[in-house]
Design an enzyme around this catalytic site. Structure first.
Site, PDB file in Angstrom:
ATOM      1  N   TYR A  41       0.861  -1.188   0.000  1.00 36.97           N
ATOM      2  CA  TYR A  41       0.000   0.000   0.000  1.00 36.97           C
ATOM      3  C   TYR A  41       0.892   1.230   0.000  1.00 36.97           C
ATOM      4  O   TYR A  41       1.855   1.290   0.767  1.00 36.97           O
ATOM      5  CB  TYR A  41      -0.886  -0.006   1.241  1.00 36.97           C
ATOM      6  CG  TYR A  41      -1.752   1.234   1.432  1.00 36.97           C
ATOM      7  CD1 TYR A  41      -1.536   2.093   2.517  1.00 36.97           C
ATOM      8  CD2 TYR A  41      -2.786   1.553   0.560  1.00 36.97           C
ATOM      9  CE1 TYR A  41      -2.328   3.216   2.718  1.00 36.97           C
ATOM     10  CE2 TYR A  41      -3.583   2.681   0.754  1.00 36.97           C
ATOM     11  CZ  TYR A  41      -3.347   3.504   1.843  1.00 36.97           C
ATOM     12  OH  TYR A  41      -4.127   4.616   2.034  1.00 36.97           O
ATOM     13  N   ASP A  77       9.254   2.644  -0.860  1.00 36.07           N
ATOM     14  CA  ASP A  77       8.249   3.275   0.008  1.00 36.07           C
ATOM     15  C   ASP A  77       8.594   2.891   1.453  1.00 36.07           C
ATOM     16  O   ASP A  77       8.243   1.809   1.917  1.00 36.07           O
ATOM     17  CB  ASP A  77       6.842   2.815  -0.361  1.00 36.07           C
ATOM     18  CG  ASP A  77       5.796   3.515   0.502  1.00 36.07           C
ATOM     19  OD1 ASP A  77       4.602   3.458   0.156  1.00 36.07           O
ATOM     20  OD2 ASP A  77       6.184   4.098   1.537  1.00 36.07           O
ATOM     21  N   LYS A  85       5.521   9.169   8.751  1.00 38.73           N
ATOM     22  CA  LYS A  85       5.352   8.612  10.103  1.00 38.73           C
ATOM     23  C   LYS A  85       6.457   9.040  11.076  1.00 38.73           C
ATOM     24  O   LYS A  85       6.414  10.163  11.592  1.00 38.73           O
ATOM     25  CB  LYS A  85       5.216   7.091  10.005  1.00 38.73           C
ATOM     26  CG  LYS A  85       3.955   6.659   9.207  1.00 38.73           C
ATOM     27  CD  LYS A  85       3.797   5.164   9.151  1.00 38.73           C
ATOM     28  CE  LYS A  85       2.759   4.749   8.135  1.00 38.73           C
ATOM     29  NZ  LYS A  85       1.375   4.746   8.672  1.00 38.73           N
TER      30      LYS A  85
HETATM   31  P1  KE4 Z   1      -0.594   8.298   4.760  1.00 42.06           P
HETATM   32  O1  KE4 Z   1      -1.180   9.037   3.560  1.00 42.06           O
HETATM   33  O2  KE4 Z   1      -1.632   7.463   5.491  1.00 42.06           O
HETATM   34  O3  KE4 Z   1       0.175   9.252   5.693  1.00 42.06           O
HETATM   35  O4  KE4 Z   1       0.509   7.292   4.242  1.00 42.06           O
HETATM   36  C1  KE4 Z   1       0.160   6.362   3.260  1.00 42.06           C
HETATM   37  C2  KE4 Z   1       1.129   5.184   3.314  1.00 42.06           C
HETATM   38  C3  KE4 Z   1       2.099   5.088   2.337  1.00 42.06           C
HETATM   39  N1  KE4 Z   1       2.991   4.072   2.333  1.00 42.06           N
HETATM   40  C4  KE4 Z   1       2.957   3.120   3.298  1.00 42.06           C
HETATM   41  C5  KE4 Z   1       3.965   2.005   3.266  1.00 42.06           C
HETATM   42  C6  KE4 Z   1       1.988   3.175   4.326  1.00 42.06           C
HETATM   43  O5  KE4 Z   1       1.969   2.208   5.286  1.00 42.06           O
HETATM   44  C7  KE4 Z   1       1.054   4.231   4.341  1.00 42.06           C
HETATM   45  C8  KE4 Z   1      -0.036   4.329   5.401  1.00 42.06           C
HETATM   46  N2  KE4 Z   1      -0.077   3.274   6.345  1.00 42.06           N
HETATM   47  C9  KE4 Z   1      -1.371   2.981   6.934  1.00 42.06           C
HETATM   48  C10 KE4 Z   1      -1.237   1.730   7.788  1.00 42.06           C
HETATM   49  N3  KE4 Z   1      -1.260   0.554   7.013  1.00 42.06           N
HETATM   50  C11 KE4 Z   1      -1.874   4.164   7.723  1.00 42.06           C
HETATM   51  C12 KE4 Z   1      -3.099   3.874   8.549  1.00 42.06           C
HETATM   52  C13 KE4 Z   1      -4.363   4.353   7.882  1.00 42.06           C
HETATM   53  O6  KE4 Z   1      -4.500   4.184   6.658  1.00 42.06           O
HETATM   54  O7  KE4 Z   1      -5.203   4.877   8.644  1.00 42.06           O
END
Ligand code: KE4
Length: 434
Positions: free
Chosen positions: A146, A241, A274
């Site tokens: 993701y 990523d 993060k």
């Molecule tokens: P954000 O747009 O949520 O800040 O980041 C997206 C993203 C991009 N790349 C990786 C590897 C990620 O894990 C994420 C977001 N992670 C999720 C947890 N699996 C955030 C939690 C959520 O979606 O509420």
């Protein structure tokens, strides 16, 4: 002030009247595991308390950012000082330069970095930059990874290597994902076939080097070596990523783990988030200078953001990176993550429950499977009903794991050995009920 009589249930009912699903991000709704999400009242260290006053040992930590634990005094102090100087200017600040320099010291594969406000924004911008820098449109991603919710990345595998992706979300026109090829994670043969067919049209390969969105699946060294070799051979950019793994699995992120096995290994681009924001809205993407100078205002690839490099968020990130850079920080974190996975595995074995797990630095995962999965299809063989029972059993013991079997877990510096032992003792009791 009247005492808050809200319960998780009443708040969830109220929330659902005004916010879709009652949450501002889908995974928080407990849809995968069922039941009522816990509404957090406050958090400190390794714990949070819900609106009913129940304490939980928190193994999510905001899905990765809270590597120091909640409310670390040095971070609170830095943020309090920053807000006294202003919330946002829309103008450059020294603190953005300091944070960029700190990130580049930790991840030297990048010459330059651009700060943004979310991982989605960072990944979306990195893809656009890769396309602009190479003049190519196509990209490869992997099933189970993701990269945020930008249209071009909300895509599932087409029927075979000749057909490109299909949208995984309503509202994404098929033509937007027609350039995205979705392959099986850790499948070297498929990767080689895809490059043989499309290599000269590929702008980039985007990958989670340790896939935290499949809970915890490592790219094999052989697979990662072929990703690197094929990207180099065909002139595609290898985009790591590291939004989740960045400064979480090691000070130098996951790429430094692969460099231990592949001499001189480096991706071409890195996407982060993060931890580098310490819990505030801050993410980043970077690459070598020749690529980054394609970005506005220097080059033709446009990217912008009102709150990019926000002065409060950069203060939070800087204070966080200062703490994780201290001697012994990651050794201690890795020891605790390893002890947790080992304890869970042993407790499950005693109860006759198949469980295997893995960890790297402050990130861990476990599966109700006999063997560690290598790809998304294998992860999804997990017994979801049994996982959901485990999740709620642990919740009833005051332990908060991720409310979905495909999500990773996180240990912070604030988690004590006693917290780990309490978690394992709870698991020993719950495994007997599965
Ligand atoms: P954000 O747009 O949520 O800040 O980041 C997206 C993203 C991009 N790349 C990786 C590897 C990620 O894990 C994420 C977001 N992670 C999720 C947890 N699996 C955030 C939690 C959520 O979606 O509420």
């Amino acid at each position: 002030m009247t005492p808050n009589t809200d319960t998780n249930d009443t708040l969830f009912a109220r929330a659902q009247r005004v916010i879709p699903g009652g949450v501002n991000s889908p995974v928080r709704a407990f849809k995968a595991v069922g039941g009522t999400p816990r509404f957090v009242k406050r958090a400190q260290g390794a714990y949070f308390w819900d609106v009913e006053g129940t304490r939980y040992i928190d193994y999510i930590g905001s899905w990765g950012p809270m590597i120091l634990g909640h409310g670390h005094h040095a971070v609170v102090q830095a943020v309090q000082q920053a807000v006294l100087e202003g919330f946002s200017y829309g103008a450059p600040t020294e603190r953005e330069v300091e944070l960029a320099e700190a990130i580049l010291r930790l991840v030297p594969s990048m010459d330059m970095v651009r700060l943004v406000s979310s991982g989605t924004e960072a990944a979306m911008s990195a893809i656009r930059l890769a396309r602009g820098a190479t003049g190519r449109h196509k990209l490869i991603k992997f099933e189970g990874c993701y990269h945020g919710h930008a249209d071009a990345l909300l895509v599932k595998a087409g029927s075979g290597l000749a057909t490109f992706g299909n949208p995984t979300s309503a509202g994404v026109p098929p033509e937007v994902v027609q350039h995205t090829l979705v392959l099986e994670y850790n499948n070297v043969e498929q990767l080689e076939q895809a490059f043989a067919m499309h290599g000269k049209e590929l702008a980039c390969v985007i990958i989670e080097p340790i896939a935290g969105n499949m809970n915890f699946v490592r790219a094999s060294v052989a697979f990662m070596q072929r990703c690197r070799e094929l990207c180099t051979e065909y002139g595609a950019l290898l985009a790591f990523d590291e939004v989740m793994t960045g400064c979480r699995v090691a000070p130098g992120s996951a790429q430094s783990v692969y460099a231990r096995h592949i001499p001189g290994f480096e991706p071409d681009m890195t996407i982060m988030g993060k931890v580098i924001g310490g819990g505030m809205p801050l993410a980043a993407f970077g690459a070598k200078r020749a690529v980054m100078e394609q970005l506005a205002p220097l080059g033709p690839v446009y990217q912008a953001g009102t709150l990019s490099g926000n002065p409060v968020a950069t203060a939070c990130g800087l204070a966080t990176l200062a703490e994780i850079s201290k001697p012994g920080f990651f050794e201690n974190l890795a020891r605790k993550s390893g002890a947790l996975v080992a304890g869970l595995t042993q407790a499950a074995r005693e109860a006759g429950v198949p469980l295997c797990g893995d960890s790297e630095g402050g990130m861990f995962g476990f599966f109700l499977l006999e063997q560690l999965p290598q790809n998304y299809g294998q992860v999804m063989r997990s017994d979801s009903a049994r996982f959901n029972k485990l999740f709620h059993g642990m919740l009833s013991h005051g332990v908060y794991f991720a409310p979905a079997l495909y999500e990773a877990g996180f240990v912070s510096a604030a988690h004590s050995d006693a917290d780990i032992e309490e978690t394992i003792a709870a698991a020993r009791a719950v495994f007997k009920t599965l």
